[in-house]
Design an enzyme around this catalytic site. Structure first.
Site, PDB file in Angstrom:
ATOM      1  N   TRP A 127       0.855  -1.188   0.000  1.00 47.23           N
ATOM      2  CA  TRP A 127       0.000   0.000   0.000  1.00 47.23           C
ATOM      3  C   TRP A 127       0.891   1.239   0.000  1.00 47.23           C
ATOM      4  CZ3 TRP A 127      -2.246   2.485   4.906  1.00 47.23           C
ATOM      5  CH2 TRP A 127      -3.150   3.496   4.585  1.00 47.23           C
ATOM      6  N   ASP A 209      -1.080  -6.222   8.811  1.00 44.09           N
ATOM      7  CA  ASP A 209      -2.112  -5.290   8.374  1.00 44.09           C
ATOM      8  C   ASP A 209      -3.320  -6.119   7.935  1.00 44.09           C
ATOM      9  OD1 ASP A 209      -3.729  -3.368   7.184  1.00 44.09           O
ATOM     10  OD2 ASP A 209      -2.044  -2.240   6.382  1.00 44.09           O
ATOM     11  N   LYS A 244     -13.938  -1.515   5.509  1.00 41.48           N
ATOM     12  CA  LYS A 244     -14.436  -2.257   4.359  1.00 41.48           C
ATOM     13  C   LYS A 244     -15.562  -3.213   4.737  1.00 41.48           C
ATOM     14  CE  LYS A 244     -10.680  -0.465   2.460  1.00 41.48           C
ATOM     15  NZ  LYS A 244      -9.840   0.542   3.139  1.00 41.48           N
TER      16      LYS A 244
END
Length: 394
Positions: A127, A209, A244
């Site tokens: 990311w 993560d 999400k």
């Protein structure tokens, strides 16, 4: 003094949203920012969330500050989501954080303040915000190889080689629990076991993560890699997000979970984590965490949420399959079958920066410069045009 300030470069991903909003093409397509969209191209509020908010509205009696570490009931639910009954809660130090990004930042500050000189090893690619967050926290980063030569799958041998030879004891290694961002390429269970054994042998600290639990194969399936690590590695940091899987993007609901070997170490670590939070944002916001806790503490709401999560996951998988089929229909001389092995919202398309730029400038199709595509942004309506545009730049 302010007249001496230079303009900062735009964010690599959010800057694309600004460009997209200024684009006057009515057929423009935005596949850059990592948000879920439904079949109509909207980011919905989940039914379970609306029901939970109604319940909160009727019963909430105060808007007072939370404690530095957040809502206790929420933190307990975080532990269950991550580990089920795998680990003694007393070995955990859990902070409610402003999103997964806040969790990564506090994790970086914790490593920097407690283990001077330690580096964080991140996958290449990762990311785009990961290295910037750690650098802002004063922690140096290094990279380990992740993708194979054609950038369609995992180069596991290279990953093991780099993590065996690069980091020194006390360094940290950032791993994506599932739905690797930006590639969608995840290790298998057997590969996770080898990674765990290597980290333990090298005395390296895993930072996991976990932003997409439930968007890959399922809530429990997506936690498999993390749980394998916990079986082997004595200490772990986990940065999780509910943006999400609950659709709570604007509520900024995340958590940092520290796994210690002993309860006493967890308590000491929590005191240091709370010190970092106190001098940063002081304490987290209440509303989003209350929504998550309310849903997960109510069996009926939990069932509704899990049904909705399954619908989102299935839609993403369906669009991934339809995209591959559409590229065949468009007569593209490239096999996109590898996309079917990837997980989650993102896919690494294999497009190079020149092709990405041409998509944007000539076709008003916005994807990240690395070639990352947000599959969740595809719809039955925009898919034919997307395939035609990609065929043109190829």
């Amino acid at each position: 003094m302010f007249e001496t300030i230079a303009i900062a470069p735009p964010d690599a991903i959010l800057g694309l949203t600004d460009a997209f909003q200024q684009d006057t093409n009515p057929e423009k397509i935005n596949l850059s920012v990592g948000v879920y969209k439904d079949a109509n191209g909207q980011t919905p509020v989940l039914r379970a969330v609306k029901e939970a908010e109604q319940k909160i509205l009727e019963t909430q009696t105060s808007k007072s500050y939370l404690g530095i570490d957040g809502l206790p009931g929420y933190c307990d639910q975080v532990a269950k989501m991550l580990f089920a009954d795998q680990i003694d809660r007393k070995r955990l130090a859990i902070l409610q954080t402003p999103g997964g990004t806040g969790a990564v930042r506090i994790a970086g500050e914790f490593v920097g303040s407690q283990f001077a000189g330690s580096k964080v090893w991140i996958s290449n690619p990762t990311w785009a915000n990961h290295p910037a967050i750690f650098h802002s926290a004063g922690v140096a980063t290094e990279q380990y190889r992740y993708l194979n030569g054609d950038r369609t799958g995992l180069d596991f041998d290279a990953l093991l080689e780099d993590l065996s030879s690069g980091p020194v004891p006390g360094d940290a290694v950032l791993l994506h629990a599932c739905c690797h961002n930006p590639t969608g390429v995840d290790p298998t269970a057997d590969q996770w076991r080898q990674i765990a054994e290597l980290l333990k042998a090298q005395k390296l600290l895993p930072i996991v993560d976990f932003a997409y639990q439930g968007f890959g194969q399922g809530l429990q399936e997506d936690a498999e890699g993390l749980r394998i690590l916990v079986e082997t590695c004595p200490e772990i940091l986990v940065c999780s997000s509910f943006s999400k899987n609950f659709g709570l993007y604007s509520e900024r609901v995340g958590a940092l979970t520290l796994v210690a070997q002993e309860p006493a170490a967890a308590s000491a670590a929590l005191s240091q984590l709370k010190r970092l939070v106190r001098t940063n944002y002081s304490n987290p916001p209440r509303h989003g965490a209350t929504i998550v806790a309310t849903i997960l503490q109510d069996p009926q709401l939990t069932e509704t949420w899990e049904t909705e999560l399954t619908e989102m996951r299935n839609r993403i998988a369906g669009m991934r399959t339809r995209f591959v089929q559409q590229m065949k229909t468009a007569g593209v001389n490239r096999d996109f079958q590898f996309l079917l092995q990837q997980n989650g919202m993102f896919s690494f398309s294999g497009l190079n920066p020149m092709q990405v730029d041409e998509l944007r400038s000539k076709h008003s199709v916005y994807i990240v410069g690395s070639g990352r595509i947000n599959v969740a942004g595809m719809t039955e309506h925009n898919l034919p045009r997307l395939a035609t545009a990609i065929a043109a730049v190829l």
